[in-house]
Design an enzyme around this catalytic site. Structure first.
Site, PDB file in Angstrom:
ATOM      1  N   LYS A  22       0.851  -1.210   0.000  1.00  0.00           N
ATOM      2  CA  LYS A  22       0.000   0.000   0.000  1.00  0.00           C
ATOM      3  C   LYS A  22       0.872   1.240   0.000  1.00  0.00           C
ATOM      4  CE  LYS A  22      -1.635   1.714   4.004  1.00  0.00           C
ATOM      5  NZ  LYS A  22      -1.366   3.162   4.207  1.00  0.00           N
ATOM      6  N   ASN A  23       1.928   1.245   0.837  1.00  0.00           N
ATOM      7  CA  ASN A  23       2.719   2.465   1.003  1.00  0.00           C
ATOM      8  C   ASN A  23       3.728   2.692  -0.104  1.00  0.00           C
ATOM      9  OD1 ASN A  23       1.186   2.966   3.200  1.00  0.00           O
ATOM     10  ND2 ASN A  23       2.716   2.321   4.701  1.00  0.00           N
ATOM     11  N   ARG A  35      -4.320  11.139   3.869  1.00  0.00           N
ATOM     12  CA  ARG A  35      -3.284  12.158   3.869  1.00  0.00           C
ATOM     13  C   ARG A  35      -2.179  11.848   2.863  1.00  0.00           C
ATOM     14  NH1 ARG A  35       1.108  11.995   6.119  1.00  0.00           N
ATOM     15  NH2 ARG A  35       1.081  14.181   6.736  1.00  0.00           N
ATOM     16  N   CYS A  94      -4.479  12.838  12.090  1.00  0.00           N
ATOM     17  CA  CYS A  94      -5.335  11.644  12.070  1.00  0.00           C
ATOM     18  C   CYS A  94      -5.227  11.006  13.452  1.00  0.00           C
ATOM     19  CB  CYS A  94      -4.875  10.689  10.973  1.00  0.00           C
ATOM     20  SG  CYS A  94      -3.300   9.936  11.373  1.00  0.00           S
ATOM     21  N   ARG A 117       0.824  14.501  12.053  1.00  0.00           N
ATOM     22  CA  ARG A 117       1.140  14.243  10.642  1.00  0.00           C
ATOM     23  C   ARG A 117       1.493  15.548   9.909  1.00  0.00           C
ATOM     24  NH1 ARG A 117      -0.955   9.120   9.463  1.00  0.00           N
ATOM     25  NH2 ARG A 117       0.664   9.028   7.885  1.00  0.00           N
ATOM     26  N   ASP A 122       4.439   0.557  11.790  1.00  0.00           N
ATOM     27  CA  ASP A 122       3.192  -0.030  11.264  1.00  0.00           C
ATOM     28  C   ASP A 122       2.977  -1.463  11.729  1.00  0.00           C
ATOM     29  OD1 ASP A 122       3.422   1.677   8.041  1.00  0.00           O
ATOM     30  OD2 ASP A 122       2.817   2.345  10.033  1.00  0.00           O
ATOM     31  N   ARG A 124      -8.699  -0.298   4.409  1.00  0.00           N
ATOM     32  CA  ARG A 124      -7.820   0.696   3.759  1.00  0.00           C
ATOM     33  C   ARG A 124      -6.496   0.057   3.350  1.00  0.00           C
ATOM     34  NH1 ARG A 124      -7.063   6.383   6.549  1.00  0.00           N
ATOM     35  NH2 ARG A 124      -5.651   6.389   4.764  1.00  0.00           N
TER      36      ARG A 124
END
Ligand code: EPZ
Length: 424
Positions: free
Chosen positions: A24-25, A96, A120, A125, A311, A403
């Site tokens: 995802k990142n 974001r 968030c 952030r 994470d 997500r």
């Protein structure tokens, strides 16, 4: 209003093979980078997660044509038609990471307007390092009514020496993206070293950029004046998804194998798994975990890569929650990434949070309960806790989990979990 939740019956042994999707990142940044190309770019190994769909809507808002193929796990982006350079608040507020379009927009069009991303659940952030670094490249900013208006001066973007106060992933990415279009050489010092940064740089090189040092803390970018489309760039495997399933395998016995990830991208996390008593076996693209007996408590400090990834902090906290002793988890990256502790405590864990530290007393067993996911990775952690809790755990806030995880319920069920999604 009906909402979805994940229902887990604890106590099942997990074993088998879990396919890992694209990161995802990384894929969000590869999609943003496609804005540099006045043509059609195809990215493969794209996870079907809601953050990818959110970025698709951002690119379409800007005028790009985006075709997702969820069966092929690919996305094709025609940025030749991009004409708008303004991203409204409602899109930025959803995610974001949208801020990553700033670099390519100022690089290609010399201007951009984007809503200030709010904070968030895990922290403020900030984006000050993004803005200060872009200013060094020749971008000027005005903030008006919550929007950032970026403008490149008459000399265009010019390469610069930039040193980041902190190895920020997002700032490193935005600066690389803008610097690929600058005249001359840009050197980014104290750059983030995450594998997703290297993946973005490798993708940009395929488009025609000239970048070296990716994966180290000094990245050098020689600006170029054109980019060519690339067909079929494969996103790097998601080390965080893989780490999440490895914790599941350690908690529920295994042997569980994750495939489609590079073990060297999880070196610190694998060290911590072995320290708590799990057995690890690897090949270049798979990692197998198994565990018998009790868990040894492990202290964890989250750090920029190659340190322990923030994470995976919530997921590893489950291992400590049922370890035979006490441990401390220190969160050095985000200001408030311990919200999940209250939910673990509802399941019988003993976690005490003081600022950046969580002090954990291991307990014999967690007990299933209705819990609420406060954010993406905490939601995954609560599902893991449900796998070993006595009885039923009902995790609400599944929209957070969706997500970043494609088919987490199906993947866990395939390796033996008694788990379902239900609308309540
Ligand atoms: C990326 O966020 C990831 N998100 C995060 O993953 C990950 O936790 C984080 O990197 C660290 O590895 C994506 O890639 C989409 P940072 P990012 O810039 O880029 C502060 C997940 O669960 N900071 O390294 O925002 C910032 O507030 C998500 O997948 C500034 O103060 O991370 C944070 O406290 C969560 N000013 C810290 O630095 C800045 O200009 C780390 O931020 C930039 C950052």
């Amino acid at each position: 209003m009906s909402t979805e939740c994940i229902i887990v019956q604890g106590g099942k042994r997990l074993s088998g093979v879990v396919p890992i999707g694209g990161a995802k990142n990384s894929v969000l940044k590869l999609m943003a980078a496609s804005l540099l190309v006045p043509g059609v770019t195809t990215i493969t190994n794209v996870p079907c997660i809601s953050d990818v769909l959110t970025l698709q809507s951002v690119l379409e808002h800007l005028g790009a044509e985006v075709v997702m193929d969820s069966n092929a796990h690919s996305v094709t982006i025609d940025a030749g038609k991009v004409k708008d350079t303004a991203v409204p608040y409602d899109l930025v507020a959803q995610m974001r990471a949208t801020i990553t379009v700033l670099g390519p927009l100022v690089g290609r069009f010399g201007k951009a307007s984007i809503a200030m991303p709010g904070g968030c659940d895990i922290g403020a952030r900030g984006i000050d390092m993004h803005l200060r670094g872009l200013e060094k490249l020749g971008v000027s900013f005005k903030t008006l009514h919550g929007d950032i208006h970026a403008h490149v001066g008459p000399k265009g973007l010019v390469g610069a020496q930039i040193e980041l106060a902190f190895a920020s992933v997002g700032a490193t990415e935005n600066l690389i993206l803008a610097a690929t279009c600058a005249k001359g050489t840009t050197v980014i010092k104290n750059a983030a070293r995450e594998p997703e940064i290297a993946d973005l740089a490798d993708f940009l090189v395929c488009l025609g950029a000239r970048i070296s040092g990716q994966g180290t803390s000094v990245i050098v970018i020689e600006g170029v004046d054109r980019f060519d489309p690339v067909k079929g760039y494969a996103t790097v495997g998601d080390r965080i998804e893989a780490g999440t399933f490895l914790v599941a395998g350690a908690l529920a016995g295994g042997p569980l194998t994750v495939e489609g990830v590079r073990p060297e991208h999880l070196a610190t996390a694998l060290m911590k798994l072995e320290a708590c008593g799990a057995e690890i076996a690897t090949t270049p693209t798979t990692i197998t975990v198994s565990h018998r007996g009790s868990f040894a408590p492990v202290d964890i400090q989250t750090l920029p890569y190659p340190g322990f990834p923030t994470d995976l902090q919530a997921q590893f906290m489950v291992l400590d929650a049922v370890a035979s002793g006490s441990s401390t988890v220190t969160e050095n990256i985000f200001e408030s990434r311990f919200k999940v502790a209250d939910e673990y405590n509802r399941m019988g864990a003993r976690v005490r949070v003081e600022g950046h530290h969580a002090y954990i007393e291991g307990v014999e067993e967690l007990s299933g309960a209705p819990v609420q996911a406060p954010d993406l990775r905490a939601g995954a952690g609560l599902v893991l806790a449900g796998l070993i809790a006595d009885g039923t755990t009902r995790v609400s806030g599944v929209e957070f989990v969706d997500r970043g995880y494609e088919g987490i319920v199906e993947k866990l069920a395939t390796v033996g979990a008694q788990i379902t999604r239900e609308t309540v």
